[in-house]
Enzyme design. Structure first.
Site, PDB file in Angstrom:
ATOM      1  N   VAL A  14      -9.911   4.097  -5.047  1.00 25.02           N
ATOM      2  CA  VAL A  14     -10.254   2.736  -5.468  1.00 25.02           C
ATOM      3  C   VAL A  14     -10.149   1.791  -4.280  1.00 25.02           C
ATOM      4  O   VAL A  14      -9.056   1.538  -3.762  1.00 25.02           O
ATOM      5  CB  VAL A  14      -9.331   2.255  -6.605  1.00 25.02           C
ATOM      6  CG1 VAL A  14      -9.756   0.860  -7.068  1.00 25.02           C
ATOM      7  CG2 VAL A  14      -9.351   3.236  -7.771  1.00 25.02           C
ATOM      8  N   ASN A  26     -11.584  -2.061  -2.389  1.00 22.02           N
ATOM      9  CA  ASN A  26     -11.782  -3.449  -2.800  1.00 22.02           C
ATOM     10  C   ASN A  26     -13.181  -3.713  -3.347  1.00 22.02           C
ATOM     11  O   ASN A  26     -13.357  -4.533  -4.245  1.00 22.02           O
ATOM     12  CB  ASN A  26     -11.515  -4.379  -1.617  1.00 22.02           C
ATOM     13  CG  ASN A  26     -10.043  -4.503  -1.309  1.00 22.02           C
ATOM     14  OD1 ASN A  26      -9.287  -5.055  -2.088  1.00 22.02           O
ATOM     15  ND2 ASN A  26      -9.629  -3.961  -0.172  1.00 22.02           N
ATOM     16  N   ASN A  68     -15.819  -0.907  -3.813  1.00 23.63           N
ATOM     17  CA  ASN A  68     -16.268   0.226  -4.625  1.00 23.63           C
ATOM     18  C   ASN A  68     -15.125   1.182  -4.893  1.00 23.63           C
ATOM     19  O   ASN A  68     -14.135   1.206  -4.157  1.00 23.63           O
ATOM     20  CB  ASN A  68     -17.383   1.000  -3.907  1.00 23.63           C
ATOM     21  CG  ASN A  68     -18.637   0.175  -3.711  1.00 23.63           C
ATOM     22  OD1 ASN A  68     -19.148  -0.424  -4.652  1.00 23.63           O
ATOM     23  ND2 ASN A  68     -19.136   0.121  -2.481  1.00 23.63           N
ATOM     24  N   TYR A  93       5.872   3.608  10.559  1.00 25.53           N
ATOM     25  CA  TYR A  93       5.642   2.171  10.368  1.00 25.53           C
ATOM     26  C   TYR A  93       6.992   1.466  10.232  1.00 25.53           C
ATOM     27  O   TYR A  93       7.969   2.063   9.767  1.00 25.53           O
ATOM     28  CB  TYR A  93       4.835   1.975   9.082  1.00 25.53           C
ATOM     29  CG  TYR A  93       3.670   1.015   9.163  1.00 25.53           C
ATOM     30  CD1 TYR A  93       2.642   1.216  10.070  1.00 25.53           C
ATOM     31  CD2 TYR A  93       3.578  -0.067   8.301  1.00 25.53           C
ATOM     32  CE1 TYR A  93       1.553   0.354  10.111  1.00 25.53           C
ATOM     33  CE2 TYR A  93       2.495  -0.929   8.326  1.00 25.53           C
ATOM     34  CZ  TYR A  93       1.485  -0.715   9.247  1.00 25.53           C
ATOM     35  OH  TYR A  93       0.409  -1.569   9.285  1.00 25.53           O
ATOM     36  N   GLY A 140      -1.202   1.080   3.383  1.00 25.02           N
ATOM     37  CA  GLY A 140      -2.096   1.220   2.241  1.00 25.02           C
ATOM     38  C   GLY A 140      -2.256   2.664   1.807  1.00 25.02           C
ATOM     39  O   GLY A 140      -2.246   3.585   2.639  1.00 25.02           O
ATOM     40  N   ASP A 195      -4.848   4.187   0.830  1.00 26.88           N
ATOM     41  CA  ASP A 195      -6.041   4.809   1.414  1.00 26.88           C
ATOM     42  C   ASP A 195      -5.762   5.332   2.814  1.00 26.88           C
ATOM     43  O   ASP A 195      -6.251   6.405   3.202  1.00 26.88           O
ATOM     44  CB  ASP A 195      -7.203   3.821   1.437  1.00 26.88           C
ATOM     45  CG  ASP A 195      -6.868   2.508   2.134  1.00 26.88           C
ATOM     46  OD1 ASP A 195      -5.673   2.152   2.245  1.00 26.88           O
ATOM     47  OD2 ASP A 195      -7.814   1.815   2.568  1.00 26.88           O
ATOM     48  N   ASP A 207     -11.795   4.143   9.013  1.00 23.11           N
ATOM     49  CA  ASP A 207     -12.352   4.042   7.664  1.00 23.11           C
ATOM     50  C   ASP A 207     -13.121   2.731   7.547  1.00 23.11           C
ATOM     51  O   ASP A 207     -12.542   1.646   7.582  1.00 23.11           O
ATOM     52  CB  ASP A 207     -11.229   4.095   6.627  1.00 23.11           C
ATOM     53  CG  ASP A 207     -11.753   4.235   5.198  1.00 23.11           C
ATOM     54  OD1 ASP A 207     -12.971   4.045   4.978  1.00 23.11           O
ATOM     55  OD2 ASP A 207     -10.950   4.549   4.301  1.00 23.11           O
TER      56      ASP A 207
END
Length: 256
Positions: A7, A9, A11, A100, A107, A109, A129
């Site tokens: 999912v 932002n 599509n 991190y 995220g 993704d 990406d």
């Protein structure tokens, strides 16, 4: 069969796996206002068109960067698929060592892409990406997620030009023929595409220096990856299903 949701932002992409083989996929608009029943009708119609029986879905996994959609999708899975979905987030097994400052800020993704990138292409690597935002993620020689860069997506950049300059039209994102253009539309296409190619090549060049490794592979995914990759000097592979593959891999890790 495994149903996977990526999912974004703008599509969302749905895919169905039988084992490790992707057998169906669909791309639909991410709609924050849709209810679980509206998603149920839409997805059921897609399944019917391709002769997919929703009762054959054994499990579901979701990666989402849009929190407002999660409630509807989770309820869709429970009501229509009769399954509680696995959701990529804190507590899920990924096998990824995230370096991190605050791993919870990465995220879903980006995590999914990193898992797939390491599994399919090895490390060190850079994963690009091309979505609503364009993300660049660096993977160390040890397969660690080091961090990366987030840039405005090419569609956002194009739309900002149209919205902010009153005499400039909205243009199709298409491969330009040259930079000395003879029309406003071609001039805008040239500036948008070649300007973005320059952004991509520059960020990758700096990131490679910071990685300070030999043989850094650069893998691109996302809707506009092919268009940009064809013009860059720095992208080695284009993998349109990298995120879906990452979801399958993470699902399998959580069955062990």
């Amino acid at each position: 069969m495994l149903l996977v949701f990526d999912v974004g932002n703008t599509n969302m992409v749905l895919g169905i796996y039988k084992g490790d083989k992707l057998v169906n996929y669909w791309r639909i608009k991410t709609d924050r206002e849709k209810t679980s029943d509206e998603y149920g009708i839409l997805i059921s119609n897609l399944f019917d068109y391709d002769n997919v029986n929703i009762s054959d879905i054994d499990d579901v996994i979701i990666s989402s960067v849009v929190p407002n959609v999660m409630h509807s999708l989770e309820n869709f899975c429970i009501k229509y698929c009769k399954k509680q979905p696995l959701i990529v987030g804190p507590g899920i097994k990924t096998g990824l060592n995230i370096k991190y400052d605050n791993p919870k800020q990465v995220g879903a993704d980006r995590i999914v892409n990193a898992v797939a990138g390491i599994e399919k292409y090895g490390a060190p690597s850079i994963l690009v990406d091309f979505g609503t935002a364009t993300t660049f993620c660096a993977i160390s020689e040890k397969g660690e997620y080091l961090g990366g860069t987030i840039a405005p997506g090419i569609k956002i950049s194009s739309e900002a030009l149209f919205q902010s300059a009153s005499k400039l039209p909205r243009v199709e994102l298409a491969k330009p023929g040259m930079t000395i253009c003879k029309s406003t539309v071609s001039a805008m296409q040239s500036g948008i595409i070649y300007g973005y190619v320059g952004l991509v090549d520059k960020i990758i060049s700096i990131m490679k220096k910071e990685l300070n490794c030999d043989d850094v592979k650069v893998i691109a995914t996302g809707g506009l990856a092919k268009l940009i990759a064809s013009e860059t000097k720095s992208i080695d592979y284009v993998d349109g299903f990298l995120t879906l593959e990452g979801l399958r891999i993470i699902y399998e890790k959580n069955q062990e």
